[in-house]
Design an enzyme around this catalytic site. Structure first.
Site, mmCIF file in Angstrom:
data_model
loop_
_atom_site.group_PDB
_atom_site.id
_atom_site.type_symbol
_atom_site.label_atom_id
_atom_site.label_comp_id
_atom_site.label_asym_id
_atom_site.label_seq_id
_atom_site.Cartn_x
_atom_site.Cartn_y
_atom_site.Cartn_z
ATOM 1 N N GLU A 77 0.343 -1.826 0.227
ATOM 2 C CA GLU A 77 -0.069 0.312 -0.063
ATOM 3 C C GLU A 77 0.900 1.536 0.117
ATOM 4 O OE1 GLU A 77 -4.658 -0.213 1.542
ATOM 5 O OE2 GLU A 77 -3.057 -0.703 3.250
ATOM 6 N N HIS A 98 -4.647 0.964 10.420
ATOM 7 C CA HIS A 98 -6.804 0.066 10.082
ATOM 8 C C HIS A 98 -7.097 0.511 11.428
ATOM 9 C CE1 HIS A 98 -3.428 -2.378 7.680
ATOM 10 N NE2 HIS A 98 -4.879 -0.939 6.889
ATOM 11 N N HIS A 166 -11.949 -0.436 5.946
ATOM 12 C CA HIS A 166 -10.108 -1.010 5.656
ATOM 13 C C HIS A 166 -9.648 -0.119 6.613
ATOM 14 C CE1 HIS A 166 -6.471 -0.450 2.966
ATOM 15 N NE2 HIS A 166 -6.279 -0.343 3.899
HETATM 16 ZN ZN LIG Z 1 -4.593 -0.583 4.849
#
Ligand SMILES: [Zn+2]
Length: 242
Positions: A77, A98, A166
């Site tokens: 990411e 998160h 998420h």
């Molecule tokens: Zn993430």
């Protein structure tokens, strides 16, 4: 120490603090723009934040590609960070996490809004980015520049955004503020759920948020930073606000 050395030490510390304060766990990351090369940013190799050492930090271009991998693996990411730095020249630090209390606000239609003075740092609005709107069914991870750019546009002029199902992203003008906002975003979310269970919430007004933002500076960020460094067992570094 050079500017880059100081920033790398601070970035290691930021990772440890976010882990200690339970904003990140095995997942999640913080990056900083390179102090001498604004077209690059610094982010750890794919590793849990509490384990990160200085040699784990690597340089990336604003396309999310590594400058020098030396066999180390990247976070998938990393495109979140690359796209924010590409679109927002004033941003110097980015957190993606998160943390559990923010998640319900991305999936229920209940808006996350500041209700405590230390949480005004999250800004007036926390928009929600829904990956499904443009990208359909995915594994929910921000795995391309296309996705990163779409998310960065959702952050817009604000400081934060939630990612539906998420997590969240925090942008800031330096590492200490990014940590501060990320910690208090989670605190606000937890308190808001508790307050919702008790009744109707009187949130901070727009004017109150503006006044808090105007009057919160390096003194507050440094005080929190020193406290969190102590808790994370890391050196404090230079206190800019004293
Ligand atoms: Zn993430």
């Amino acid at each position: 120490m050079s500017k880059l050395d100081t920033l790398l030490e601070e970035l290691v510390t930021a990772n440890r603090i976010l882990a200690r304060e339970e904003v990140v766990d095995s997942f999640g990351h913080i990056s900083a723009r390179h102090p001498e090369r604004p077209d690059r940013f610094l982010l750890s190799r794919a590793r849990a934040p509490d384990c990160i050492e200085r040699d784990d930090l690597m340089e990336y271009g604003l396309d999310g590609e590594l400058v020098d991998a030396r066999g180390r693996k990247s976070y998938l990411e990393r495109f979140i960070h690359a796209a924010v730095y590409e679109q927002k020249p004033a941003v110097q630090a980015v957190v993606h996490n998160h943390s559990p209390s923010v998640i319900p606000f991305g999936v229920t239609g209940h808006k996350l809004k500041p209700l405590l003075h230390t949480c005004a740092c999250m800004g007036h609005e926390v928009p929600i980015w829904d990956s499904g709107d443009k990208f359909g069914d995915t594994n929910m991870l921000v795995s391309s520049m296309d996705m990163g750019r779409d998310l960065a546009r959702r952050v817009g002029e604000g400081r934060t955004a939630l990612l539906r199902g998420h997590g969240s992203v925090v942008t800031a003008p330096d590492i200490r503020q990014a940590v501060y906002i990320a910690v208090y975003l989670e605190v606000n979310a937890r308190l808001q759920m508790q307050a919702m269970a008790m009744g109707t919430i009187k949130f901070l007004t727009k004017g109150e948020v503006d006044k808090i933002l105007e009057s919160t500076g390096p003194v507050a960020f440094d005080r929190a930073w020193e406290n969190w460094c102590r808790r994370a067992g890391r050196p404090v570094g230079e206190m800019t606000g004293v």
